[in-house]
Enzyme design. Structure first.
Site, PDB file in Angstrom:
ATOM      1  N   GLY A  90       2.886   2.539  10.721  1.00 42.03           N
ATOM      2  CA  GLY A  90       3.844   3.624  10.514  1.00 42.03           C
ATOM      3  C   GLY A  90       4.624   4.023  11.756  1.00 42.03           C
ATOM      4  O   GLY A  90       5.254   5.084  11.787  1.00 42.03           O
ATOM      5  N   GLU A  96      -4.949  -4.695  10.926  1.00 41.41           N
ATOM      6  CA  GLU A  96      -3.932  -3.664  11.101  1.00 41.41           C
ATOM      7  C   GLU A  96      -4.202  -2.900  12.400  1.00 41.41           C
ATOM      8  O   GLU A  96      -5.028  -1.971  12.407  1.00 41.41           O
ATOM      9  CB  GLU A  96      -3.964  -2.673   9.938  1.00 41.41           C
ATOM     10  CG  GLU A  96      -3.639  -3.275   8.594  1.00 41.41           C
ATOM     11  CD  GLU A  96      -3.110  -2.231   7.612  1.00 41.41           C
ATOM     12  OE1 GLU A  96      -1.976  -2.398   7.147  1.00 41.41           O
ATOM     13  OE2 GLU A  96      -3.813  -1.245   7.330  1.00 41.41           O
ATOM     14  N   HIS A 141      -9.373   1.329   5.219  1.00 42.01           N
ATOM     15  CA  HIS A 141      -8.076   1.504   5.878  1.00 42.01           C
ATOM     16  C   HIS A 141      -8.246   2.455   7.066  1.00 42.01           C
ATOM     17  O   HIS A 141      -9.052   3.389   6.989  1.00 42.01           O
ATOM     18  CB  HIS A 141      -7.058   2.065   4.880  1.00 42.01           C
ATOM     19  CG  HIS A 141      -5.662   2.042   5.426  1.00 42.01           C
ATOM     20  ND1 HIS A 141      -5.193   2.997   6.292  1.00 42.01           N
ATOM     21  CD2 HIS A 141      -4.651   1.161   5.246  1.00 42.01           C
ATOM     22  CE1 HIS A 141      -3.943   2.704   6.624  1.00 42.01           C
ATOM     23  NE2 HIS A 141      -3.587   1.597   5.999  1.00 42.01           N
ATOM     24  N   ASN A 175       0.867  -1.180   0.000  1.00 38.61           N
ATOM     25  CA  ASN A 175       0.000   0.000   0.000  1.00 38.61           C
ATOM     26  C   ASN A 175       0.905   1.231   0.000  1.00 38.61           C
ATOM     27  O   ASN A 175       1.495   1.568   1.019  1.00 38.61           O
ATOM     28  CB  ASN A 175      -0.898  -0.030   1.248  1.00 38.61           C
ATOM     29  CG  ASN A 175      -1.707   1.241   1.407  1.00 38.61           C
ATOM     30  OD1 ASN A 175      -1.781   2.067   0.482  1.00 38.61           O
ATOM     31  ND2 ASN A 175      -2.323   1.413   2.564  1.00 38.61           N
ATOM     32  N   SER A 235       3.834  -1.857  10.316  1.00 37.71           N
ATOM     33  CA  SER A 235       5.286  -1.906  10.483  1.00 37.71           C
ATOM     34  C   SER A 235       5.908  -3.248  10.088  1.00 37.71           C
ATOM     35  O   SER A 235       6.876  -3.715  10.692  1.00 37.71           O
ATOM     36  CB  SER A 235       5.683  -1.536  11.916  1.00 37.71           C
ATOM     37  OG  SER A 235       5.263  -0.201  12.202  1.00 37.71           O
ATOM     38  N   GLU A 294      -6.585   4.877   8.060  1.00 36.36           N
ATOM     39  CA  GLU A 294      -6.410   6.298   7.719  1.00 36.36           C
ATOM     40  C   GLU A 294      -7.679   6.869   7.101  1.00 36.36           C
ATOM     41  O   GLU A 294      -8.012   8.035   7.302  1.00 36.36           O
ATOM     42  CB  GLU A 294      -5.190   6.454   6.787  1.00 36.36           C
ATOM     43  CG  GLU A 294      -3.885   6.279   7.557  1.00 36.36           C
ATOM     44  CD  GLU A 294      -2.753   5.664   6.765  1.00 36.36           C
ATOM     45  OE1 GLU A 294      -2.784   5.708   5.519  1.00 36.36           O
ATOM     46  OE2 GLU A 294      -1.820   5.130   7.405  1.00 36.36           O
ATOM     47  N   LYS A 331       0.132   4.257  -0.277  1.00 31.52           N
ATOM     48  CA  LYS A 331      -0.499   5.463   0.289  1.00 31.52           C
ATOM     49  C   LYS A 331      -0.282   6.653  -0.663  1.00 31.52           C
ATOM     50  O   LYS A 331      -0.281   6.452  -1.870  1.00 31.52           O
ATOM     51  CB  LYS A 331       0.024   5.719   1.712  1.00 31.52           C
ATOM     52  CG  LYS A 331      -0.099   4.454   2.580  1.00 31.52           C
ATOM     53  CD  LYS A 331       0.118   4.671   4.040  1.00 31.52           C
ATOM     54  CE  LYS A 331      -0.040   3.338   4.778  1.00 31.52           C
ATOM     55  NZ  LYS A 331       0.087   3.456   6.227  1.00 31.52           N
TER      56      LYS A 331
HETATM   57  P1  13P Z   1       3.299   0.604   7.615  1.00 34.40           P
HETATM   58  O1  13P Z   1       3.755  -0.705   7.023  1.00 34.40           O
HETATM   59  O2  13P Z   1       4.028   1.778   7.066  1.00 34.40           O
HETATM   60  O3  13P Z   1       3.252   0.531   9.109  1.00 34.40           O
HETATM   61  O4  13P Z   1       1.782   0.810   7.117  1.00 34.40           O
HETATM   62  C1  13P Z   1       0.893  -0.229   7.297  1.00 34.40           C
HETATM   63  C2  13P Z   1      -0.331   0.083   6.537  1.00 34.40           C
HETATM   64  O5  13P Z   1      -1.093   0.962   6.901  1.00 34.40           O
HETATM   65  C3  13P Z   1      -0.587  -0.667   5.310  1.00 34.40           C
HETATM   66  O6  13P Z   1      -1.878  -0.455   4.851  1.00 34.40           O
END
Ligand code: 13P
Length: 256
Positions: free
Chosen positions: A179, A173, A101, A11, A218, A103, A13
């Site tokens: 992140g 997640e 997601h 992903n 992560s 976010e 983003k």
């Molecule tokens: P990270 O791998 O950067 O922690 O992000 C995870 C994520 O949100 C994947 O959709």
């Protein structure tokens, strides 16, 4: 018997122009071998603006990499300024769509009802949704992880028939792991994945055994193996570590 093929999704983003996307996909393809693709279904989900360029490089170079989208609107068309619909994505050979997601839920106010409508749109147009679920740090600290995850799975899949549920992947997640560099303990993530499968089995029966459950938060080349060793974890949703083709290839090749 475990017949679920691994699914590893990058992903990206809000990273990468369409030109950078072409480079990243080509580099990734150089680093992966046919046996990687036999074992692992590899998906990259660039921003909308890079999808067409990504589709072209994948088709022109005959790459076995699949294309994902990070979001979708639930209606097929209409007066929804700034939105992108499922038929538009399907025409770009998008096979997987990330839905719900954290976010999107946190920053763009997506509710379980909205997530459910989006899931239905993805399925209606023959693509596979990746439904994201996970608890915040506050929810974890008060002991409501299970309750939150079960609710998101149940409400996200509401009204979707068993055969369509089978095409869905669930990404667990934990929000606090996204992140932050603080990944979940694989045992804990494995237990939540088992809970997710059990929740789905209670609704649709044995079809639940076909569903792929991913861990996200992560993930990197150093910790992926621990997650993949868990019986109910079948893949990963990778953010930061998917942006560099070398690093992402190392995640995909966790089994080598
Ligand atoms: P990270 O791998 O950067 O922690 O992000 C995870 C994520 O949100 C994947 O959709």
């Amino acid at each position: 018997m475990d017949e679920r093929r691994d699914l590893i999704v990058g992903n990206w983003k809000m990273h990468a122009t369409h030109l950078e996307a072409i480079q990243k996909i080509q580099k990734l393809s150089y680093r992966l071998r046919p046996e990687d693709f036999e074992r692992v279904e590899v998906v990259v989900a660039p921003p909308f603006t890079a999808l067409r360029a990504a589709q072209l490089v994948i088709e022109t170079d005959h790459l076995p990499i699949r294309l994902g989208a990070q979001n979708v609107h639930w209606e097929d068309q209409g007066a929804f300024t700034g939105e992108v619909s499922a038929p538009m994505l399907a025409k770009l050979a998008v096979t997987h769509v990330i839905v719900g997601h954290s976010e999107r839920r946190t920053l763009f106010a997506e509710t379980d009802t909205i997530v459910n409508r989006k899931l239905k749109a993805v399925i209606r147009h023959g693509m596979r949704p990746i439904l994201c679920v996970g608890e915040t740090l506050e929810e974890r600290e008060v002991g409501s992880t299970e309750e939150v995850v079960v609710r998101m799975v149940r409400d996200g899949l509401a009204g979707i028939p068993p055969e369509a549920v089978a095409a869905t992947a669930i990404a667990y997640e934990p929000v606090w792991a996204i992140g932050t560099g603080h990944h979940a303990d694989p045992d804990d993530a494995g237990a939540v994945a088992e809970l997710i499968r059990g929740t789905i089995r209670a609704r649709v029966g044995e079809v639940a055994d076909q569903i792929r459950i991913l861990y996200g938060g992560s993930v990197n080349p150093g910790n992926i193996k621990g997650f993949m060793a868990k019986r109910h974890i079948d893949g990963a949703l990778v953010g930061g570590a998917s942006l560099d083709p070398d690093t992402f290839a190392a995640v995909v090749r966790y089994w080598v």
